[in-house]
Scaffold this motif. Structure first.
Motif, PDB file in Angstrom:
ATOM      1  N   LEU A1049     111.903 -39.715  44.814  1.00 24.89           N
ATOM      2  CA  LEU A1049     112.695 -38.505  44.554  1.00 24.89           C
ATOM      3  C   LEU A1049     113.638 -38.843  43.414  1.00 24.89           C
ATOM      4  O   LEU A1049     113.866 -40.016  43.118  1.00 24.89           O
ATOM      5  N   ILE A1050     114.190 -37.780  42.813  1.00 25.50           N
ATOM      6  CA  ILE A1050     115.205 -38.117  41.811  1.00 25.50           C
ATOM      7  C   ILE A1050     116.388 -38.636  42.606  1.00 25.50           C
ATOM      8  O   ILE A1050     117.268 -37.906  43.003  1.00 25.50           O
ATOM      9  N   GLY A1051     116.317 -39.879  42.914  1.00 27.24           N
ATOM     10  CA  GLY A1051     117.356 -40.477  43.748  1.00 27.24           C
ATOM     11  C   GLY A1051     117.702 -41.797  43.133  1.00 27.24           C
ATOM     12  O   GLY A1051     117.628 -41.956  41.935  1.00 27.24           O
ATOM     13  N   TRP A1052     117.975 -42.736  44.035  1.00 24.66           N
ATOM     14  CA  TRP A1052     118.492 -43.973  43.480  1.00 24.66           C
ATOM     15  C   TRP A1052     117.483 -45.095  43.457  1.00 24.66           C
ATOM     16  O   TRP A1052     117.401 -45.837  42.506  1.00 24.66           O
ATOM     17  N   LYS A1053     116.784 -45.241  44.529  1.00 26.49           N
ATOM     18  CA  LYS A1053     116.052 -46.482  44.722  1.00 26.49           C
ATOM     19  C   LYS A1053     114.782 -46.448  43.900  1.00 26.49           C
ATOM     20  O   LYS A1053     113.901 -45.623  44.132  1.00 26.49           O
ATOM     21  N   PHE A1054     114.695 -47.337  42.947  1.00 25.78           N
ATOM     22  CA  PHE A1054     113.485 -47.414  42.112  1.00 25.78           C
ATOM     23  C   PHE A1054     112.722 -48.676  42.479  1.00 25.78           C
ATOM     24  O   PHE A1054     113.295 -49.661  42.908  1.00 25.78           O
ATOM     25  N   HIS A1055     111.367 -48.602  42.305  1.00 29.12           N
ATOM     26  CA  HIS A1055     110.558 -49.782  42.595  1.00 29.12           C
ATOM     27  C   HIS A1055     109.585 -50.005  41.449  1.00 29.12           C
ATOM     28  O   HIS A1055     109.385 -49.137  40.597  1.00 29.12           O
ATOM     29  N   ARG A1056     108.971 -51.173  41.469  1.00 31.61           N
ATOM     30  CA  ARG A1056     108.153 -51.555  40.323  1.00 31.61           C
ATOM     31  C   ARG A1056     106.796 -50.865  40.324  1.00 31.61           C
ATOM     32  O   ARG A1056     106.326 -50.371  39.301  1.00 31.61           O
ATOM     33  N   LYS A1057     106.145 -50.869  41.481  1.00 30.74           N
ATOM     34  CA  LYS A1057     104.754 -50.409  41.507  1.00 30.74           C
ATOM     35  C   LYS A1057     104.702 -48.915  41.736  1.00 30.74           C
ATOM     36  O   LYS A1057     105.425 -48.393  42.578  1.00 30.74           O
ATOM     37  N   GLU A1058     103.777 -48.289  41.047  1.00 34.05           N
ATOM     38  CA  GLU A1058     103.656 -46.845  41.208  1.00 34.05           C
ATOM     39  C   GLU A1058     102.981 -46.560  42.538  1.00 34.05           C
ATOM     40  O   GLU A1058     102.019 -47.233  42.919  1.00 34.05           O
ATOM     41  N   ARG A1059     103.508 -45.581  43.253  1.00 34.59           N
ATOM     42  CA  ARG A1059     102.890 -45.170  44.517  1.00 34.59           C
ATOM     43  C   ARG A1059     102.494 -43.710  44.391  1.00 34.59           C
ATOM     44  O   ARG A1059     103.030 -42.965  43.559  1.00 34.59           O
ATOM     45  N   SER A1060     101.637 -43.322  45.304  1.00 35.31           N
ATOM     46  CA  SER A1060     101.103 -41.948  45.181  1.00 35.31           C
ATOM     47  C   SER A1060     102.200 -40.911  45.389  1.00 35.31           C
ATOM     48  O   SER A1060     102.135 -39.797  44.886  1.00 35.31           O
ATOM     49  N   SER A1061     103.238 -41.309  46.118  1.00 37.61           N
ATOM     50  CA  SER A1061     104.235 -40.287  46.442  1.00 37.61           C
ATOM     51  C   SER A1061     105.305 -40.150  45.365  1.00 37.61           C
ATOM     52  O   SER A1061     106.217 -39.355  45.511  1.00 37.61           O
ATOM     53  N   ASP A1062     105.259 -40.987  44.314  1.00 37.61           N
ATOM     54  CA  ASP A1062     106.359 -40.978  43.341  1.00 37.61           C
ATOM     55  C   ASP A1062     106.394 -39.680  42.560  1.00 37.61           C
ATOM     56  O   ASP A1062     105.359 -39.135  42.168  1.00 37.61           O
ATOM     57  N   THR A1063     107.591 -39.176  42.307  1.00 40.93           N
ATOM     58  CA  THR A1063     107.731 -37.932  41.546  1.00 40.93           C
ATOM     59  C   THR A1063     108.541 -38.131  40.284  1.00 40.93           C
ATOM     60  O   THR A1063     108.523 -37.276  39.413  1.00 40.93           O
TER      61      THR A1063
END
Length: 2039
Positions: A1049-1063
């Motif tokens: 979500l347009i939120g805070w926690k970012f991660h390295r690998k792309e996941r299907s749920s990323d927006t």
């Protein structure tokens, strides 16, 4: 020689006609000398010297000079203008040779000031013999010198009666005449815990002297802590009060010591406002710091608070005591010569100081940086109408100064955050002052609401003034300085209060203004540690002595303002802080950043300063795999840079740092020395450590010089004085150390001196003029301030002066535990642990920073590119509320081309993608074990079904996470277990926790474990542990790829690998900057200001705070290389933990945290003294930075102890930190040693932990050189290895388990069948069960034996733990009480020394030997003593003889009777009787958790027993030593008779409103209670009871004897004053024979009759058997006895003793003499302290008593001792007044002759209502009077005490009479009777009936000298022994201060007892029965009558007798006149007839 220079006068008033011609006269000791007259002048100047020759006699302290100014008249008398009186006390004391007296007010005849003043100087040359030595230190406190308050101290009309001796030099007064305040920095005797506790303040008002006014009725009011008490009203100017007031308070010591004691004396006659006669005020802390926390019988100088010039207003003698918990009350001793005591020498003042009036002048120049305090509403309205934005000035400050109860305020400066007041405030104080702090409060003025406090600071007078007393040590008894302490009596060190000009900083609540109430407002009042800087004030303080200020507030002159300008010069300072790590976060959530500020600089929420790079980047916390979270900064450490401008005060802070450096080293060495003492190292090693300490201290003090002040900027007067003081102190400590090194012999004896040096060095490290604000670090979560840390600037300040002047942490990494503001839990949870490296220095020294900097600094401009995914495509469409390029928050729009580098910086390279490094290192890096966590979320509508939430799986911050089944195990790791929910939290049985969302949040703020209908969210924490198997290096994913980070979500926690749920996704762009001209790390300081952001929307004024994060460059410190370390933490054991569970135990485990890794030990069940014996191994810890730097300041290992709970959250039990020993070469032989570290919980001690830690640098090539892996207990549990764990030895522990007492019920059921479990060193043993605790509470088999392995070192010895378990039905065995015995030292013994003495107790040995009936032969009864003896000798005579009050004991001692011992404490507290616990000790059993921190766990019973601990041989063939507990007494209950003798109580706490008490006794033993309410003693605090009580009971069941004192109340319930409890069992079992004291002689009758059941011979035989020695050999006639190897002879033992008729047979007497030498308890009276349940630690008074216990099976005890208080006897005093003569003739009769109408009045003092008068002898013409009149006075008299007992009601409404004891006296007065006016008093004589003045036989021999002859050649005798006496006594009267003879009276005095009075009756006057002797009417001359009633007699005796010849003459004259008249009448007729001759 006394020289008076009469200089000038001013303001002389004009005459009604013309101008006066003033002339001055000086009068000294009756000698008067004059100046010349000056014609017509109102301001004359004489400048004449007048000399007085003293003829070799020195001045005394009461000398004075009178100066009189008159108007010179050529003819006639000079007219008086005014006079002044000047005390020469200071000259007499030798403090000074000249006394300048300026502007002394002149006073007219009515004692009013006339407005004129005179100036003179008085010089004094003392005679050669009397020069006092100002350094005469032997004066001590006996002569505490002076009070002259300037010149008019004594008041002009004072009649000072000081003795005529020259006062010796008062110590502590500098030759310059400045008063010195001795002991300014006083030591608190013991530091008190800063928590509210009970205190009792007792103030005893004894008497007043020289109170002002005529015919006054003084009353004293004492106010303390809001409570006021007043004394009774007395009469006269020297009243005697002797009343004691109690003030009970419960408050923080720090607050109590700032409270003041106000003592005021009022005149009760006066209803007007001026009824205040004088007052005195001092701080409670002042009294507490006195020796014994008491001021004893000191005089207070009363003064008028409003009129400082008026001087003394009388004196009041008081005692003050402050009793804290556990304090002993000092005994008040009344000095014998106190009646004449010299007020001067006993004034309450610091030794030898003249109390002078001083004016403290406080210049208040300006303030700056005031925070906004008012709402911006009005300002906003102005802005709308075109006003200017002045948001920062929303504050209206003014300053309030308060000191010693006075408050003064400056003017208010409206709407100004940087106000300039420029005002001067004058405070008039007596100096040295008894009040210590000037309080400065800056307030914000509000029109409508109350003024708000902006901040508070204090100026501590003890810090800014000195007496020089800090250097001088108190001399020892012989006047020589004590060993190793310096006596540099150099007096120039003292100085008056001075300060500044200098800024003082204000701290308080955070600066941000909100309209809401400030939760931290208390901080602004100076309560608690301020969390933020709130501005600063520029002030200056100076002191003038004897100066009188006209106004309280005035403006400062412009010149002074200009002078202060140079103190405001600023220099630029640079501060750099590198954050190395932030770990131990426990509440992750929103991203975290840190802000560093100094003053206002760097405060990101304050818009008044330009933005600086003062905040770190926001970062999100990462779980460390075990318990905590940390910020993943990896190799890019955030850097914060500040520039700020402050005054340069390096000369102050350098000195502070140097002394801190020396004292820190000394402290470190002291700790090493103490550890060595504890560890009992060899003497040679100890001496070596000690020598190193002393030598290092001497070297440090020699080599490190404080900076020179020459030419330094900002130099103030105080700087010079403090430098002087510091130099002297350091020199004196150095001298002492050198002397100690040469002379000391015993290391232990020197410890107190060394610690004293440390304290003195620490005292001089305080810098009052520290204008540099503290550096404050804030942790912000989002925009909210969460936690703070304050670091004093001097700790991180760089200095060019020397290596030692650099701050302790400057350029070094330090660990900081941040804290929550106003933390109610006092640090229960740590918000975060920071490792920061800070450097603060002048910008001029920036280059020096390069040598401190580690790593390379990179400076970046950065922005983020944002994209969103729409229909599977990434792009900028769909970015809601975000810009394409923005700052890290996404809210501020940025563009690449708009960035401009700061001045003198330039771009290096182009913009490039630079993903966050923190995301490259995974959270599990450096771990061998790791726990993955995922939260499962569900939601519902209220009351509906639970459904998976929109984001079913998230991390702890609520960010989307993978589902558990999707998470794969990384390569190199294996799963340990399946996914499970975490139950170690506040969750329900399925692991869920529930919450409610409150908009606008999208997740609950708090979670609870129980489900309620309204809950709409729940979550469950799923955890799965994994373990590393292969050492695959953590490959840093170098492939940056395109650098995107994804987020669901347009939120805070970012991660390295792309996941299907990323927006959404973002990537960071950075552009590096480089300094243009300078190189090196210091270039970063040039980043001042900000990155220029080229704003395109110029119009929209953006809030600077919003832009703050964006337009400041980010600075990082990049480390190229990291080092891998290996950490081992050895957690061995803990002791004395707090019980957290209801079963009195805890289940402790430890979280061990080191930087970003943590591990947890195993849980030890049910123990407060757990032994974990566990090594925690942290394998690969990556630390950036130089290993050398790490080894110098290694991070600490933090151990947090938790209590494991089955249900609910684990509770914290405390925290301890342990430094890690760093080994850079693992093979080094540096041994790690286990040490005890304190565990603290909420700022209190919560136990100790035995731990050690070592940090080894790993060589990447091989792990071979790591130490061996310790032995394992199980697969994952390592033990503490050999060499580190303590060395053990086989030890025997013998346990005497005697019994249990007073067991309280457990779970509502009584404890009925308990047994005891003893645990020690891992071994346990259990006693047999007590079958029925009610019948016999002792254990059946008493002795247990335990073999355990205990450490050889005492410091490692584990405690003995006792647990009592109750055996209940159905096999339940709950623990009903426990006790921990920490030190086994007192129970250690040598088993081969014969201890039979210990084995058995004296009394029980007798019981065992006495199954048969005992017949006690009391010897032949002596004839009873005579009646006469009974009168004079009773038990009270014995008591008074024993306490040395010989005047009350009569002829007791002369008769040779023996005394008893009076113990001033409880018998248990007398050291030689060892607390009567020689047979067994009482241990308190406890149960339950500590609910409230302040309370101790509840005591639920007692265990009686003892232990013996001794080593055993490891060789199995060696026999065990003999057992210690062998012959034991019977343990079955004994029936005993208990006699309680209550003698009297002392100083009871008053319970009634009149300050008194009506006490009576209540006694309970077991279930029996005796209530003695009928015998209460009315209105007394010191009742004499003299009561005996007899009770019988069974011991041990009824072992506790409770004696209570109650206060009798008629209407309300009786209040308990206090109680005391005696353990009778200990008294019975003790081998000291404490059941019945042993008298000095064996008497068979009389007051000392033998009372024990056994005779001395039987007791001696039993003693011999018990001690295992042969029985005594006694000669038949008792003349000789041998016992215990010694021989005794009766005649030698009774060599100087009187043999009186009461003594028993010699055989018993000699046995008793031998018994008295065996250390048994003598016949005694003990003084027990009474305690109440409300204040269980404070004494409520004392009770004197004793107890006797007689087991019934030993026979009948002796007779009761009669201790009834003495009853007064009724006596009658018969006074027959026969005649008077030579009475003053007071009247003149009509006929002009002197005469008096005499009558005599008499009474006994205390019985004034029984005054008696004779009839009147009228018209005595020669002073003779005849009366023959009898007075009869009945009175109650105590012969033994020689006092009259008077009982009377104090008021008519009083219920009871109050008893007074008064010496028997008779007062006889002669009066003159007047019919129409008041009678005239002629004279008096006061006769003391005990010391009667022998009368004269004839009136001629009777003279006034008889009254003064008492002690010289006449022996006064007692009327009670003479019975009757007759003769003449003189009556005296006072006239002009001298006694004159007023007449003589002839009397017969006779004292008769009640019985005799009945046998020989006599009536009053001449009434019937007129006999014994019969009195005839007086034979008065006929002239004695009253003219009014006897006209005939008047004619006969007055008129005729006096005017007889006048009458005769008159008659003759009348006859002659008649004759002549008739002649003249008839002559013409006759002549005419003759002529005419008619017939």
């Amino acid at each position: 020689m006394l020289k008076v220079v009469v200089e000038s006068a001013k303001g002389i008033p004009k005459k009604t006609l013309g101008i006066p011609d003033p002339i001055a006269g000086v009068i000294f000791k009756g000698e008067k000398k004059k100046t010349k007259a000056i014609d017509k002048e109102l301001n004359p100047v004489w400048n004449e010297i007048i000399e007085f020759d003293l003829k070799g006699i020195p001045l005394d302290s009461s000398s004075f000079v009178d100066v009189v100014v008159k108007d010179y008249e050529t003819i006639g008398k000079d007219k008086f203008i005014g006079s002044a009186k000047i005390s020469l006390k200071e000259l007499a004391a030798g403090q000074t040779r000249s006394l300048p007296s300026k502007n002394i007010p002149l006073i007219n005849e009515k004692k009013q000031e006339i407005g004129a003043t005179i100036s003179l100087t008085i010089g004094y040359e003392p005679p050669a013999s009397s020069v006092p030595n100002p350094n005469d230190q032997n004066m001590g406190d006996g002569q505490t010198g002076d009070t002259a308050v300037g010149e008019e101290e004594k008041g002009v009309d004072s009649d000072e009666d000081a003795g005529d001796v020259a006062e010796p030099g008062a110590p502590g007064v500098s030759p310059s005449g400045l008063p010195k305040k001795i002991r300014t920095t006083r030591k608190r005797q013991k530091t008190l815990a800063n928590k509210p506790q009970d205190f009792q303040i007792r103030i005893r008002v004894i008497e007043g002297r020289q109170l002002p006014g005529n015919n006054t009725k003084p009353v004293v009011k004492v106010s303390v802590c809001g409570q006021t008490h007043r004394t009774r009203i007395r009469r006269g100017n020297n009243p005697f009060f002797d009343e004691i007031f109690f003030y009970n308070v419960n408050m923080l010591p720090s607050e109590l010591f700032d409270e003041s004691i106000m003592i005021r004396v009022y005149n009760a006659y006066s209803l007007r406002a001026d009824s205040l006669m004088g007052e005195f005020k001092l701080d409670v802390g002042y009294v507490y710091d006195e020796p014994g926390h008491a001021i004893m019988r000191k005089w207070l100088l009363l003064s008028d608070p409003d009129d400082s010039i008026s001087g003394a207003r009388g004196y009041l003698k008081v005692s003050m005591f402050i009793v804290g918990t556990g304090d002993e009350l000092p005994v008040e001793k009344r000095e014998a010569n106190e009646e004449q005591d010299d007020i001067e020498s006993n004034l309450l003042l610091p030794a030898g100081v003249a109390l002078r009036w001083a004016t403290l002048s406080l210049k208040i120049y300006r303030a700056e940086d005031m925070p906004q305090m008012d709402d911006a509403f009005a300002q906003t309205v102005k802005n709308i109408f075109g006003g200017t934005d002045e948001k920062k000035n929303l504050v209206d400050p003014f300053l309030e100064v308060s000191f010693a109860g006075k408050k003064v305020c400056t003017k208010i400066v409206e709407k100004n955050a940087n106000p300039e007041w420029n005002q001067l405030i004058h405070l008039q104080v007596k100096f040295p002052s008894m009040c210590e702090r000037i309080k400065l409060t800056v307030l914000d003025w509000d029109r409508l609401s109350r003024n708000d406090v902006i901040g508070t600071t204090y100026l501590n007078l003890t810090k800014i003034a000195s007496s020089g007393g800090e250097i001088e040590e108190s001399p020892s008894e012989n006047g020589l300085p004590p060993s190793f302490n310096v006596d540099t009596t150099e007096s120039e060190v003292g100085f008056l209060p001075a300060f500044g000009p200098c800024y003082v900083n204000l701290y308080g609540s955070p600066r941000e203004f909100t309209g809401l109430p400030d939760p931290y407002e208390d901080l602004n009042y100076g309560k608690g540690e301020g969390v933020a800087y709130r501005g600063r004030v520029l002030i200056e303080l100076s002191t003038q002595l004897d100066d009188k200020a006209d106004k309280k507030v005035e403006d400062i002159s412009n010149d002074d303002i200009l002078v202060a300008q140079k103190y405001q010069r600023r220099r630029k300072y640079s501060l750099c802080a590198v954050f190395h790590s932030a770990c131990m976060l426990q509440e992750p959530g929103e991203p975290i950043q840190f802000e560093v500020s100094i003053g206002n600089y760097g405060n990101k929420l304050d818009s008044t300063c330009k933005p600086l790079a003062s905040t770190t980047q926001f970062s999100c916390a990462v779980f460390d795999g075990n318990h905590y979270y940390y910020l993943p900064w990896a190799d890019s450490k955030p850097v914060v840079i500040l520039t700020s401008f402050w005054e340069e005060i390096s000369h102050r802070l350098d000195a502070v740092n140097i002394i801190l450096y020396i004292s820190d080293r000394l402290q470190f060495n002291i700790v090493s020395l103490k550890t060595a003492l504890l560890a009992k190292v060899s003497d040679s090693r100890l001496a070596e450590i000690w020598l190193k300490l002393i030598t290092q201290l001497i070297d440090d003090l020699s080599s490190y010089q404080l900076p020179d002040l020459e030419g330094k900027p900002n130099l103030t007067a105080l700087d010079i004085q403090i430098k002087n003081l510091r130099d002297k102190t350091m020199a004196s400590v150095k001298e002492a150390a050198i002397r100690m090194r040469e002379e000391a012999v015993d290391v232990r004896a020197t410890m107190s001196d060394i610690e004293d040096w440390l304290e003195r060095l620490q005292q001089i490290t305080e810098e009052p003029q520290n204008s540099m604000p503290d550096v404050i670090i804030w942790m912000l979560r989002g925009e909210k301030r969460v936690a703070f840390a304050r670091i004093p600037a001097n700790q991180v300040l760089y200095s060019t002066h020397s290596e030692q002047a650099i701050g302790k942490y400057c350029g070094k990494t330090q660990s900081i535990f941040m804290q929550y503001p106003m933390d109610k839990n006092k640090g229960l949870k740590i918000p975060v642990q920071l490792r920061v490296n800070m450097w603060l220095g002048l910008s001029a020294h920036e280059k020096k920073f390069n040598s401190f900097a580690e790593g390379t600094f990179s400076v970046y401009a950065e922005m983020y590119e944002n994209q969103a995914q729409v229909f599977g495509k990434w792009g900028t469409t769909g970015l809601v509320g975000r810009h394409k390029f923005s700052d890290v928050t996404g809210k501020v729009k940025l563009k690449q081309e708009r960035f401009m580098p700061p001045r003198s910086w330039e771009w290096e390279g182009d913009w490039r993608i630079d993903p966050e490094r923190g995301l490259l290192t995974e959270a599990d890096a450096g771990h061998s074990e790791f726990t993955d966590e995922v939260y499962q979320n569900e939601t519902r509508f209220p009351g509906g079904e639970w459904k998976p939430a929109a984001e079913p799986f998230t991390d702890v911050n609520g960010e989307k996470a993978q589902a558990p089944q999707e998470i794969e195990c990384p390569p190199g790791w294996i799963w340990e277990d399946d996914w499970n929910f975490d139950i170690n939290r506040a969750v329900d049985e399925k692991g869920w926790e529930y919450g409610v969302t409150i908009p606008p949040d999208d997740k609950p703020r708090s979670w609870v474990a129980a489900e309620k209908m309204y809950h709409i969210h729940r979550r469950k924490r799923l955890v799965r542990p994994r373990r590393k198997i292969s050492d695959t290096p953590t490959t840093e994913k170098k492939d940056i790829g395109d650098g995107w980070e994804y987020s669901s979500l347009i939120g805070w926690k970012f991660h390295r690998k792309e996941r299907s749920s990323d927006t959404s996704r973002r990537r960071r762009w950075r552009r590096k900057m480089a300094p243009a001209e300078r190189v090196g790390a210091s270039a970063i300081f040039n980043l001042e200001g900000a990155l220029g952001i080229d704003e395109d929307e110029k119009g929209s004024k953006k809030d600077t705070a919003k832009l703050f994060g964006a337009n400041t460059p980010t600075v990082f410190c990049r480390f190229d290389k990291s080092f891998i370390y290996h950490l081992r933490v050895y957690v061995y054991q803990a002791k004395n933990l707090l019980p957290m569970d209801k079963d009195s135990f805890s289940d402790p485990y430890v979280h061990v945290s080191f930087l970003h890794v943590s591990k947890t030990t195993e849980i030890v069940k049910s123990s407060l003294n757990p032994t974990w014996d566990q090594t925690l191994i942290f394998d690969d810890i990556e630390i950036y930075g130089d290993p050398q730097a790490i080894s110098h300041s290694s991070p600490s290992v933090v151990l947090e102890v938790y209590d494991n709970d089955q249900v609910g959250k684990d509770e914290p039990m405390g925290r301890c930190t342990c430094p890690a020993i760093v080994k850079l070469i693992p093979a080094t032989t540096l041994t790690t040693k286990l040490l005890w570290f304190p565990i603290t919980l909420k700022g209190r001690n919560a136990g100790e932990m035995l731990v050690a830690a070592e940090l080894l640098l790993k060589d990447k090539a091989n792990d071979v050189n790591l130490p061996l892996v310790p032995p394992r207990r199980s697969e994952n549990l390592y033990m503490v290895p050999q060499g580190i764990r303590p060395v053990v030895q086989l030890t025997a522990v013998e346990i005497l388990a005697w019994g249990l007492r007073n067991m309280k019920a457990y779970q509502l059921a009584a404890v009925s069948s308990p047994s005891l479990i003893v645990e020690c060193g891992g071994q346990t043993i259990q006693t047999a069960i007590i079958k029925n605790i009610k019948k016999n509470p002792n254990f059946p088999g008493s002795v247990l034996f335990l073999k355990v392995l205990l450490p050889k070192d005492e410091i490692y010895t584990p405690p003995i733990v006792l647990k009592v378990i109750d055996h209940r039905p159905f096999g339940r065995k709950p623990v009903v009480g426990q006790c921990t015995i920490n030190s086994l030292e007192e129970f250690r013994c040598d088993p081969f020394i014969s201890t039979t003495e210990m084995a058995m107790s004296a009394k029980v040995a007798m019981m065992a030997s006495a199954p048969r009936d005992v017949v006690i032969d009391m010897g032949g009864r002596m004839p009873s003593p005579s009646k006469q003896e009974e009168d004079t000798v009773d038990w009270w005579s014995k008591f008074y003889a024993s306490i040395n009050e010989h005047e009350k004991c009569g002829p007791y001692l002369q008769k040779g009777y023996d005394t008893l011992t009076v113990f001033n404490s409880e018998l248990e507290a007398v050291p030689e009787f060892r607390g009567l616990t020689d047979f067994c000790t009482t241990f308190k059993l406890q149960r339950g958790k500590t609910e409230d921190e302040e309370d101790d766990p509840s005591v639920v019973g007692e265990f009686k027993g003892s232990f013996r601990v001794y080593p055993l041989s490891d060789d199995p063939n060696v026999l065990d030593p003999p057992r210690q507990f062998r012959e034991l007494p019977e343990s079955c209950p004994q029936e005993c008779l208990v006699r309680i003798y209550i003698i009297r109580c002392l100083d009871l706490q008053p319970k009634d409103n009149n300050g008194m008490c009506d006490p009576y006794i209540k006694i309970s033993l077991g279930k029996k209670t005796i209530d003695d309410r009928d015998h209460y003693k009315p209105n007394t605090l010191n009742p004499e009871f003299g009561r005996v009580f007899e009770l019988s009971g069974y011991i041990p069941q009824d072992k506790d004897l409770k004696i209570s004192v109650y206060d009798y109340d008629l209407l309300s319930a009786d209040e308990k004053v206090g109680e005391t409890v005696i353990d009778l069992e200990n008294r019975l079992l003790s081998r000291f024979g404490s059941h019945c004291g042993i008298p000095k002689s064996y008497c068979v009758s009389g007051v000392n009759q033998w009372r024990d059941q056994l005779k001395p011979s039987q007791i001696l035989h039993n003693l011999a058997r018990m001690r295992g020695v042969p029985a005594p050999q006694i000669a038949d006639d008792g003349s000789f006895l041998s016992f215990g190897g010694k021989e005794y002879k009766l005649d030698e033992l009774e060599a100087n003793k009187t043999i009186h008729p009461h003594l028993g047979p010699p055989k018993e007497r000699i046995c008793l003499h031998v018994l008295r030498r065996q250390g048994l308890v003598p016949e005694h009276v003990e003084t027990r302290t009474l305690y109440s349940t409300y204040q269980p630690t404070l004494s409520q008074g004392k009770i004197q008593m004793w107890v006797e216990i007689f087991p019934k099976n030993l026979g009948i005890p002796g007779p009761l001792c009669e201790i009834t208080p003495r009853k007064p006897k009724k006596y009658f005093l018969r006074v027959i007044v026969w005649n008077t003569t030579e009475v003053i003739l007071d009247e003149t009769s009509i006929t002009g002759e002197n005469m008096s109408d005499i009558y005599v009045k008499g009474w006994m003092p205390g019985m004034e209502e029984d005054k008696q008068k004779t009839d009147v002898h009228y018209r005595s013409l020669d002073g003779d009077g005849n009366f023959n009149w009898r007075f009869v006075f009945g009175f109650d008299y105590l012969p033994a005490e020689q006092l009259c007992m008077v009982s009377r009601k104090e008021h008519f409404w009083s219920l009871d009479k109050t008893e007074f004891r008064i010496p028997p006296k008779l007062i006889v007065q002669i009066w003159d009777n007047d019919k129409f006016s008041l009678d005239d008093y002629l004279g008096t004589v006061e006769l003391d009936m005990l010391h009667l003045i022998p009368p004269a036989k004839t009136p001629e021999k009777c003279s006034l000298s008889m009254l003064n002859q008492t002690g010289k050649n006449l022996t006064p005798s007692s009327l009670f022994s003479q019975k009757s006496v007759r003769g003449w006594w003189p009556c005296a009267m006072e006239e002009d201060g001298k006694k004159i003879l007023a007449g003589k009276v002839e009397m017969t005095l006779e004292v008769v007892e009640d019985k005799e009075a009945e046998e020989r009756p006599a009536g009053k006057g001449r009434d019937e029965p007129n006999m014994n002797p019969k009195l005839d009417p007086p034979n008065r001359p006929d002239t004695s009558f009253l003219w009014f009633t006897n006209p005939c007699k008047t004619m006969k005796f007055i008129v005729w007798r006096r005017y007889k010849w006048l009458f005769i003459g008159l008659i003759i004259l009348i006859l002659v006149v008649l004759f002549i008249g008739i002649l003249l009448y008839s002559f013409p007729n006759y002549i005419s007839m003759k002529i005419v001759k008619p017939y």
